[in-house]
Structure formats: C-alpha cells, structure tokens
Design a protein around this motif. Structure first.
Motif, PDB file in Angstrom:
ATOM      1  N   GLN A   1      -9.422  -4.214  11.047  1.00  0.00           N
ATOM      2  CA  GLN A   1      -9.409  -2.772  10.729  1.00  0.00           C
ATOM      3  C   GLN A   1      -8.281  -2.081  11.492  1.00  0.00           C
ATOM      4  O   GLN A   1      -7.539  -1.260  10.945  1.00  0.00           O
TER       5      GLN A   1
ATOM      6  N   ILE B   1      -4.741  -0.107  10.025  1.00  0.00           N
ATOM      7  CA  ILE B   1      -4.249   1.248  10.342  1.00  0.00           C
ATOM      8  C   ILE B   1      -2.827   1.152  10.902  1.00  0.00           C
ATOM      9  O   ILE B   1      -1.920   1.855  10.450  1.00  0.00           O
TER      10      ILE B   1
ATOM     11  N   ASP C   1      -0.325   0.453   8.244  1.00  0.00           N
ATOM     12  CA  ASP C   1      -0.417   1.308   7.063  1.00  0.00           C
ATOM     13  C   ASP C   1      -0.704   0.477   5.809  1.00  0.00           C
ATOM     14  O   ASP C   1      -0.020   0.602   4.789  1.00  0.00           O
TER      15      ASP C   1
ATOM     16  N   PHE D   1      -2.803   0.537   3.510  1.00  0.00           N
ATOM     17  CA  PHE D   1      -3.551   1.162   2.413  1.00  0.00           C
ATOM     18  C   PHE D   1      -2.919   2.518   2.140  1.00  0.00           C
ATOM     19  O   PHE D   1      -2.206   3.070   2.978  1.00  0.00           O
ATOM     20  N   GLN D   2      -3.170   2.999   0.931  1.00  0.00           N
ATOM     21  CA  GLN D   2      -2.816   4.382   0.643  1.00  0.00           C
ATOM     22  C   GLN D   2      -4.094   5.136   0.291  1.00  0.00           C
ATOM     23  O   GLN D   2      -4.705   5.759   1.131  1.00  0.00           O
ATOM     24  N   CYS D   3      -4.541   5.007  -0.981  1.00  0.00           N
ATOM     25  CA  CYS D   3      -5.753   5.754  -1.329  1.00  0.00           C
ATOM     26  C   CYS D   3      -6.980   5.208  -0.633  1.00  0.00           C
ATOM     27  O   CYS D   3      -7.952   5.913  -0.432  1.00  0.00           O
TER      28      CYS D   3
ATOM     29  N   ILE E   1     -10.096  -5.821   3.418  1.00  0.00           N
ATOM     30  CA  ILE E   1     -10.429  -6.148   4.809  1.00  0.00           C
ATOM     31  C   ILE E   1     -11.437  -7.290   4.875  1.00  0.00           C
ATOM     32  O   ILE E   1     -11.293  -8.232   5.672  1.00  0.00           O
TER      33      ILE E   1
ATOM     34  N   ARG F   1      -0.065   7.030  12.916  1.00  0.00           N
ATOM     35  CA  ARG F   1      -1.258   6.427  12.310  1.00  0.00           C
ATOM     36  C   ARG F   1      -1.868   7.482  11.398  1.00  0.00           C
ATOM     37  O   ARG F   1      -2.015   8.638  11.793  1.00  0.00           O
ATOM     38  N   ARG F   2      -2.202   7.069  10.174  1.00  0.00           N
ATOM     39  CA  ARG F   2      -2.802   8.046   9.260  1.00  0.00           C
ATOM     40  C   ARG F   2      -4.033   8.684   9.888  1.00  0.00           C
ATOM     41  O   ARG F   2      -4.877   7.973  10.438  1.00  0.00           O
TER      42      ARG F   2
ATOM     43  N   GLY G   1      -7.160   7.236   8.770  1.00  0.00           N
ATOM     44  CA  GLY G   1      -7.159   5.778   8.800  1.00  0.00           C
ATOM     45  C   GLY G   1      -8.512   5.180   9.144  1.00  0.00           C
ATOM     46  O   GLY G   1      -9.018   4.296   8.447  1.00  0.00           O
ATOM     47  N   ALA G   2      -9.113   5.666  10.210  1.00  0.00           N
ATOM     48  CA  ALA G   2     -10.390   5.082  10.651  1.00  0.00           C
ATOM     49  C   ALA G   2     -11.458   5.258   9.578  1.00  0.00           C
ATOM     50  O   ALA G   2     -12.259   4.349   9.334  1.00  0.00           O
TER      51      ALA G   2
ATOM     52  N   LYS H   1     -11.040   5.295   6.409  1.00  0.00           N
ATOM     53  CA  LYS H   1     -10.806   4.403   5.272  1.00  0.00           C
ATOM     54  C   LYS H   1     -11.074   2.934   5.618  1.00  0.00           C
ATOM     55  O   LYS H   1     -11.519   2.178   4.763  1.00  0.00           O
ATOM     56  N   VAL H   2     -10.804   2.508   6.832  1.00  0.00           N
ATOM     57  CA  VAL H   2     -11.016   1.086   7.147  1.00  0.00           C
ATOM     58  C   VAL H   2     -12.465   0.773   7.505  1.00  0.00           C
ATOM     59  O   VAL H   2     -12.847  -0.401   7.581  1.00  0.00           O
ATOM     60  N   THR H   3     -13.263   1.795   7.734  1.00  0.00           N
ATOM     61  CA  THR H   3     -14.666   1.542   8.070  1.00  0.00           C
ATOM     62  C   THR H   3     -15.584   1.748   6.871  1.00  0.00           C
ATOM     63  O   THR H   3     -16.790   1.511   6.968  1.00  0.00           O
TER      64      THR H   3
ATOM     65  N   GLY I   1      -3.622   9.713  -1.487  1.00  0.00           N
ATOM     66  CA  GLY I   1      -3.362   8.399  -0.910  1.00  0.00           C
ATOM     67  C   GLY I   1      -1.980   8.297  -0.288  1.00  0.00           C
ATOM     68  O   GLY I   1      -1.624   7.292   0.318  1.00  0.00           O
TER      69      GLY I   1
ATOM     70  N   LEU J   1       6.677   5.751   8.381  1.00  0.00           N
ATOM     71  CA  LEU J   1       5.723   4.686   8.045  1.00  0.00           C
ATOM     72  C   LEU J   1       5.133   4.920   6.649  1.00  0.00           C
ATOM     73  O   LEU J   1       5.184   4.039   5.777  1.00  0.00           O
ATOM     74  N   THR J   2       4.588   6.112   6.430  1.00  0.00           N
ATOM     75  CA  THR J   2       3.974   6.373   5.119  1.00  0.00           C
ATOM     76  C   THR J   2       5.043   6.502   4.041  1.00  0.00           C
ATOM     77  O   THR J   2       4.791   6.186   2.876  1.00  0.00           O
TER      78      THR J   2
ATOM     79  N   ARG K   1       7.759   4.667   3.850  1.00  0.00           N
ATOM     80  CA  ARG K   1       8.074   3.298   3.419  1.00  0.00           C
ATOM     81  C   ARG K   1       6.976   2.768   2.508  1.00  0.00           C
ATOM     82  O   ARG K   1       7.231   2.140   1.478  1.00  0.00           O
ATOM     83  N   SER K   2       5.727   3.046   2.858  1.00  0.00           N
ATOM     84  CA  SER K   2       4.613   2.597   2.015  1.00  0.00           C
ATOM     85  C   SER K   2       4.728   3.180   0.613  1.00  0.00           C
ATOM     86  O   SER K   2       4.455   2.503  -0.384  1.00  0.00           O
ATOM     87  N   GLN K   3       5.105   4.443   0.551  1.00  0.00           N
ATOM     88  CA  GLN K   3       5.230   5.114  -0.736  1.00  0.00           C
ATOM     89  C   GLN K   3       6.281   4.430  -1.606  1.00  0.00           C
ATOM     90  O   GLN K   3       6.083   4.224  -2.803  1.00  0.00           O
TER      91      GLN K   3
END
Lengths: 167, 744
Positions: A98, A102, A105, A107-109, A117, B29-30, B33-34, B36-38, B476, B632-633, B635-637
């Motif tokens: 996890q 973060i 980066d 993920f987006q949406c 994960i 860090r987005r 972020g936390a 979304k990852v949890t 997103g 960072l975001t 580049r992701s885009q």
C-alpha cells in the motif's frame, strides 16, 4: 394474478474467516463472495466492475491465493480464510505494498487499486523477489483504465525490494 | 459570442518562471492516497443508505422500434417489486433536448424502455423479464458508411447526414492546382468505448422537498442543472455529491437517464433509490468515441505544405452534436489554405459522449497520417516538414497571438530522446529476421487554458490548518493534491495541513472536470482564496504582535517578522475561535491572446509482416502545458493518456452486428482495453515553462494532450517500418495483413 417469486433454494448459513474475524453469513447458495462481502459484510474495498471475471477489480485472497471474488461463491469459502484490502494495514500502519502504491503514484481514480494491491500481495508472498516480468504476469488480470500500469509495476518492485512483506 | 464574466477583486501577479516555490512544482503524495489504497475511499457504487431500493432498466432489444404498449402487471406482482416506470406512466422529464426519458421510438439496442425499482437488484433484474412490451419494429441502420448511403433507411426526416460545419481560409482549390505534390487518403477510425471502471450510476434520496443525489460524475453542478431541468426544482433544493469517482474520460459530464429514474422512484416510493449500470449497459448506452470516415487531401510546393482539405463524417448515434475531427487541421499548422468540413451522421447505435479530446484524437490520426504521406511524396523528412509550419506564434484561425507556444521545443526534446536521426525511409531491420522496425511522430494541439467562473474559499483554522472548499471533482487526475499544493504554497503552511473539500454542490461553483479545464480554471481561484486568507491573517497578526503589517510574512506555518517567528496557532491563541475565511474567484482570460497546449509524441514500433502483429516498443511524449504543478501526477497523467491512445490505435473497437444492431463487444472479454502486458516503455518530458500570461499559477491542462498524438505517431511508425500505409484504426493484425496483401 398470482404473486411470482424468484425460484431456487433459500439462503443457507455459512461461516467465513474474513481478515481474521469469524464472520457468519446467511446467503443464497448462488451469492458470490463479492456480493456477500459488499452487501452483507459491508466491506466495500473490492469493486464490482464487470461481475464476470474479466477485469480483476474484485481480486482478493482466499487461503492466500488471489481469486476473483465475482467468480467465487461465498458458500465455497466456508471455513476458509478470506483476506481483503481492508485487512492489510495493521495498527494504523499501511502494508508495504500500500505504501509503495502511494509513493509511486500507482493509481489514478483508484477503482482498480484494491484488486491490484491484492494481486501484488499474493505475488510477493509466493515470490518475495519477483522480476518485472513476474509482476506483470501477476497483475495481467487486473485492468486499469487510467493506465497506471508502469507505476504499478514500479510500486510492486519497490515493495519487494523493501522486503518487509508480512506473512 | 461574447462571454460575460463577473469577477470580484484583483488578480494576483503570476508566479514568475524563476519564482522560488517550495510546494508547487515538487512531487507530492496524493492527499487521498491512503483512502484509495486501503479501500476506504467511497465511490458512488459504495453508497449504502438504510432502506435503499434498487432500480434496473429495461432496454430495447431492437435497434429501432415504436413502443406501442407496455404491460407491467406481471412485474408489479413479483414480490419485492416497488414500482415500474415507462413512457405511459412517467411524468415529462426533460433530458438533453428531449421531453421524456422513455422515447416513443427507441433508437438503438439498449435504449431505455422502462425501469423497475425493487427491494434487491436481483428482484429488479428478474422483474425486467416480466414486462411485456409491444414493439413495432422499424427499419434501421447501424453502420456509418451505410448510413451515409442515400438508399439506407432514414432515421431522421432531415436525413442521416446532418449539421455540416464548414471552415475555409485561403483558396484551397487554387493551391491544389498549383502544387508540386498532392496526396489524398481516406482514413477510418473505430468506435472507442470509455469503459470507466466505475460504471455510470446514481443514488437519489429525498428529505421532504430536498433532493440529494450521489453520482459518479465529472460535474456535480452539471448534474444539479440537469435535475433542475428535469424536475423543476429550485437549485437550493438539490444537492449533488461525488466524493471519489472511478473514471469518466469525458462520459460523465451530466445526468443520465438512470439519475432521473432514481430521483423519480425515490420521490414516488419515499426511499433512497440506487440505479447503477452494469458493464454491458455501460458499453451500449453510456457513450462512446464516434467512429469516423475522413478524407484528407494535402498539397505541397517548394518544400512546404500549401493546402489541406479535410472532410469528415462521424457516427454520433442520435446525438445532437458532433466531436469535430477537423480541429487540428484548422489550428495545428501554419498553413495558408485550409478547407474543413465536418458532418454528423445519425445511426441506430448508442450516442457518442465526449471521450478525452473528442474529435482531436480521430482527426489528428487522419491529419498527421496525411502530413507524413505528403512528406513522403515530397521526399522530405516528416519532422522537418512539420518544423516549417510549427514555429508561428500566431493562431492561424483567430489570427491572435498565443500566450506561449513551445511546440518546436517539443520536437527538439522528442527527436533527441527517440533518436530520430536513425529514421530511414522504408524503415529499419527488426530485432529478428523478417521483422520490420519504424519510427513515427505526430503533433498535439488542444486548448487547456481554463475558464471562469470558478470560486474557492479557504478557512484558516485557529490552529493554523486550513480547509479549502471548491465544487470541483477529482476524476482520478490528482485534483485534490494540486489544490492542496497551491493553497499551502500561497498561504505559507504545510501541504499536509490543508484539507480539501470537493465534489459537493453546496461548495462554491467550479467547472466540469473535462477538456483539460480543471487545473487552469480552479487553481488560480484557490490561490486567490489562500492569498485573501493570508492577508487577513497578517492584518490580525499585525495587531496581535504589534508589528507593522508590511514587515510580516507567513512562512512554514508561522508569521515571520525580522528575527521572530510566531506560529499561526499562537497568533490566534487569545482570539478564541477566530477563523479567517478567504475567498477567491477565477479571473477572466486575456481577451486578445489565445491559450493553447502543444506537444509531440514519437513512437518506435516493431511489426511482424508474417502475423500482422504491431508491437509498440517506446513512446516519447513531450508536452508544453505551462507550469507543472506536480511532476509525479503529471507524469502519471501522460502515461495513462498514451496507454489509452494505444488501445485506440491497436486493439479497441466496438463491433455492432448489422442485422440485429447488437453490440458484440459489450464486455471486457471481447472489447480489448490495454493490459499491463500491452504497455511499452513510455518516456515523459515536459517543456515546463510557466505560462505567466494565462493565469496566476502559470499552469494549463494536461488531461487531453497525452491521448491526442500517440495513435497517429504509432500509425506513422508502422507505415515507416512496413513501407505500407494502413489508414484504418485500430491497426489489428487483420488490417495489417490485408494492407500488406493489397500492396504486394
């Protein structure tokens, strides 16, 4: 006109181990693990995107193996260990995967993220030091429409390097 | 049309190119972020309100038919069914120019015919099959080129080909006659399906005459407006919420019929109602990128492009607008003679919805293929030919100057990175015997300058933390994060001390999160709100600290004067719950300057002429979008845009069965979106020069730019490698083999 009722056998009792918690359920035999978790247990991390085993957004672990929860019946998981994304963080501390998602980066949406994960967690338990190719194989059944793939691979490799994957 | 923009106050001076910024321009860090990852992030699909009923929609099995009668009695008799709506019992509810959500004449397989609300989704689903509909089946046409044919069934009394939009500058006819070289090609692109992972859906609940709707949307205010039009409610009685959303890519710009269905059932039954599409419904009835047929003629003389004529036909379903593919042809290159002519073609298929750079993705493929064909015909390097028309600082359409244009810089950076000097006519040898390798490139033009109105407030709390409120949404892209950055930078506090509240029509207005509008529209307003808060803080601090205001500044969460730092919390300590409320609004764009974004993609591919397989090995994506707020975001885009473009270029294609009108690729098994295995090495570069004329942050949008040129670059690379041009996307093995067979 007579009342029409859906046909089929009624609900049955089944007990699952969900994230280490004994979880009794009363569900129809055709209820998927995904629906049982989302509708009966209230765990909403695993997402319903296709409901037919084509996207991976509902990936979670049953007895340590990554499965599509939409293709798994809840009754088939009786007495087995089910791990979802909600069970990864311990004592408020994020799981290394996890954390890496973060930091990189990955993920987006975020809609595919719980599934991605869980696929990576399953991989790292079996293969603590995977190659990029092994990471790609592990998440090749997890679609990401935002296209976070390069960062997902980076995150998985970074988490592996940290080597903190907990059993 | 002149636009009136009402604004308050003065703008801040733009952050200069050499301004020392500590948060803006640094990777973050987005902030979500936390969550979304949890699995904690809550999406519309996850809204669970006590007593919620579930609505499902009955869809037409016919591509075209008149609904003569609906018998819902058996469905209503099913235990757990709470209501049925159809065209004979539903109040008029305006929807996108039509008076009702259930048409008398259904126009595609999947068109809404009726809806059921029930205690569970399964019961609602079961009830659908108990509704008996009497259809008068009518003649239909689903294919773009068949619909253009005058012999095909007419869907509209005005005909199937409508709304020809025409543009001309110079004298194209004269230049074609005088040219050294003229090339002409017919290009085709296929219907692309958005496939946002979260399908369209809404949950509606009434409290008296107060309606709350949770919707997966790119525009909460657009949904509010749609509900106002449909239900005739005062705006104050409607609240629309979207916390997190699982992708939209343009398709979630306003309400859907499911929104109205949920709201009507919820009002009638007096319970919350959830109406969420499944994957197959999503892919037949929730929008798409139009298939196109495009004819491009291009003329060259004395080593320059002298004229381009571009005519297009787009399959819009029943939509009342067209995503014009000729935009890039009009504006990308400084070419004196241009003729552009766009047509909207009606068919009995699901209507288009905006899809990330609508029209520009399709049009750039045709235009940039034709430019390469012209360069080949003229014996000129295609990049060299483009350079001659890319340097102008004047927009060829409006004749006004650009605020900033660094397209040639993009060429320099990309050519260096890909090793363009290796490119050879006829391609290069591949990595194994028989394989062919090619290099190609294409340019990108898009707007992205943002727009008023947008408003924000910043509450500075007594402890020195802040809350930003703005009615935008994070689809997103990382919107929450850039808001926090700009607020923290301007206010002088830690970025982690900023909470961002978005996705709520009770917050100040912000525009749709689409069209690369967001960053350039909202961050200037956030900055002004933060500046207002900072100035109020300094007023207070000057009194509390008894120091002249001019000697004070805010830095690192403290008010700083010569030699002394007082934490903000300390300044407010004796003021009880004193709260500073800053507000800001987006100022108008300069009216004599054109704001655009530019870029170029370079692709290296390997093609197997025996199998027709195209493997994209590397894409170099270079963009000129002003200041990069979060590298960072950003580049992701770009990576995400390139990957979506590769799907469009190589694998994604809606297939419709002509006799039945059914979409054969409505699931993710048959409709091929890219997987991790399909991703090449993507190198992302930014010119990263702030556009200080555009707005006070200097940033422009980056949502659209990375999807625009990649397919064209790949097509050009394939043509370079094979020596054969394929003018039909996606470049499937079948099309590659057919083109090779035709050429030999």
């Amino acid at each position: 006109m007579p009342t029409v009722r859906p046909s089929g056998p009624g609900a049955v009792d089944v007990e699952l181990d969900v994230n280490g918690i004994r979880t009794p359920l009363h569900v129809a035999p055709h209820t998927t693990l995904l629906d049982a978790l989302r509708e009966d247990v209230g765990l909403l991390g695993a997402k319903k995107v296709c409901d037919e085993g084509t996207c991976g957004a509902c990936t979670l672990l049953v007895d340590g193996r990554a499965v599509y929860a939409c293709m798994t019946l809840a009754v088939a998981c009786a007495g087995r260990s089910v791990e979802t994304v909600e069970g990864l963080a311990r004592d408020g501390e994020l799981h290394p995967v996890q954390e890496a998602f973060i930091a990189h980066d990955a993920f987006q949406c975020g809609f595919c993220t719980p599934g991605q994960i869980m696929s990576v967690v399953a991989l790292l338990r079996a293969t603590p030091s995977p190659s990029a190719d092994e990471v790609m194989r592990a998440v090749s059944g997890n679609l990401c429409r935002c296209g976070a793939y390069p960062n997902i691979v980076e995150a998985a490799l970074a988490a592996a390097r940290k080597g903190k994957e907990r059993p | 049309m002149e636009q009136l923009a009402l604004v308050q106050g003065d703008d801040a001076e733009a952050w200069a190119a050499d301004a020392v910024l500590t948060i803006v321009g640094r990777p973050q860090r987005r902030v979500e972020g936390a969550a979304k990852v949890t699995g904690r992030a809550r999406y519309t699909h996850d809204i669970r309100l006590p007593g919620t009923l579930h609505a499902r929609i009955l869809r037409s099995p016919h591509p075209r038919a008149r609904v003569r009668h609906v018998d819902a009695s058996r469905a209503l008799a099913l235990a757990g069914v709470r209501g049925v709506l159809h065209r004979f019992n539903t109040p008029k509810t305006a929807f996108r120019g039509e008076e009702t959500i259930f048409r008398e004449e259904v126009r595609f397989v999947g068109d809404e015919v009726a809806a059921v609300a029930a205690d569970t989704e399964a019961i609602a689903e079961a009830a659908l099959s108990l509704i008996v509909v009497d259809y008068e089946v009518l003649p239909h046409v689903v294919d773009l080129e068949e619909a253009i044919d005058a012999a095909s069934p007419r869907i509209d009394e005005k005909g199937n080909v409508l709304d020809a939009d025409r543009y001309e500058r110079g004298d194209v006819r004269k230049e074609f006659a005088a040219a050294d070289v003229v090339v002409e090609g017919t290009y085709r692109t296929s219907t692309q399906l958005h496939n946002s992972l979260e399908t369209h859906g809404a949950v509606a609940v009434w409290d008296g005459d107060q309606l709350t709707v949770y919707e997966s949307t790119q525009h909460v205010f657009g949904v509010r407006e749609g509900l106002r039009n449909a239900l005739h409610l005062p705006l104050a009685n409607i609240r629309v919420l979207c916390d997190h959303m699982g992708g939209g890519f343009g398709s979630k710009g306003g309400i859907g019929k499911y929104t109205i269905v949920a709201a009507l059932f919820a009002r009638e039954i007096g319970a919350p109602v959830r109406c969420v599409l499944d994957r197959h419904e999503e892919n037949v009835a929730a929008g798409n990128r139009s298939a196109t047929l495009q004819r491009v003629r291009a003329a060259g003389k004395d080593g320059r492009i002298t004229a381009i004529a571009h005519e297009s036909w787009s399959n819009v379903g029943q939509a009342r607008w067209v995503a014009d593919p000729t935009g890039p042809t009009k504006g990308l290159y400084d070419v004196p003679n241009v003729l552009a002519h766009a047509h909207r073609v009606l068919t009995n298929t699901g209507s288009l919805a905006a899809f990330r750079a609508p029209g520009y993705v399709e049009g750039t493929f045709a235009l940039e293929s034709a430019i390469d064909e012209l360069a080949d015909g003229m014996g000129v390097d295609p990049l060299a030919l483009r350079r001659r028309h890319a340097g102008s600082q004047v927009d060829p359409v409006s004749k006004m100057r650009y605020s900033l244009k660094r397209l040639v810089d993009c060429y320099d950076i990309g050519a260096e990175e890909i090793g363009w000097s290796r490119r050879a006519r006829g391609g290069l040898r591949g990595s194994a015997p028989g394989l062919r390798r090619g290099l190609g490139m294409a340019s990108q033009l898009w707007s992205g300058g943002g727009t008023p109105p947008a408003y924000a407030t910043v509450h500075l709390n007594p402890d020195g933390t802040a809350v930003v409120r703005i009615g935008t949404q994070d689809i997103g892209t990382g919107t929450r994060t850039v808001i926090a950055q700009v607020c923290a930078e301007e206010l002088g506090i830690d970025v982690r001390g900023v909470r961002v509240e978005i996705g709520d029509t009770d917050a100040p207005y912000a525009p749709i999160s689409a069209g690369s509008l967001t960053v350039a529209s909202i961050t200037p307003a956030v900055r002004l709100a933060a500046k207002d808060a900072r100035e109020q803080l300094l007023d207070v601090a000057s009194g509390v600290l008894e120091v002249g205001r001019a000697e004070l500044r805010v830095e690192g969460g403290a008010v700083v004067s010569r030699g002394a730092r007082t934490p903000i919390a300390k300044v407010f300590e004796d003021l009880e719950n004193y709260t500073v409320i800053g507000k800001g609004s987006r100022m108008p764009n300069p009216d004599d300057i054109v704001l655009k974004t530019f870029g170029a993609h370079f692709a290296e591919v390997e093609v197997d002429p025996a199998t027709g397989m195209v493997v994209v090995e590397r894409v170099v994506a270079v963009h000129d979008v002003g200041r990069i707020v979060d590298p960072l975001t950003a580049r992701s885009q770009v990576e995400g845009g390139v990957i979506q473009a590769l799907g469009f270029a190589l694998s994604e294609e809606r297939v419709v069965d002509k006799p039945t009108g059914r979409v054969l690729t409505s699931g993710l098994e048959t409709y091929k979106v890219p997987t991790v295995r399909d991703v090449p090495r993507i190198v992302v570069r930014f010119v990263d020069v702030p556009d200080t004329v555009a707005n006070n942050v200097g940033a422009k949008g980056l949502g659209e730019p990375p999807i625009i040129p990649a397919a064209a670059a790949v097509a050009n690379a394939v043509a370079n490698g094979l020596g054969v041009r394929i003018r039909h996307l996606p470049l499937t093995p079948r099309r590659v083999l057919d083109a090779l067979a035709a050429a030999s």
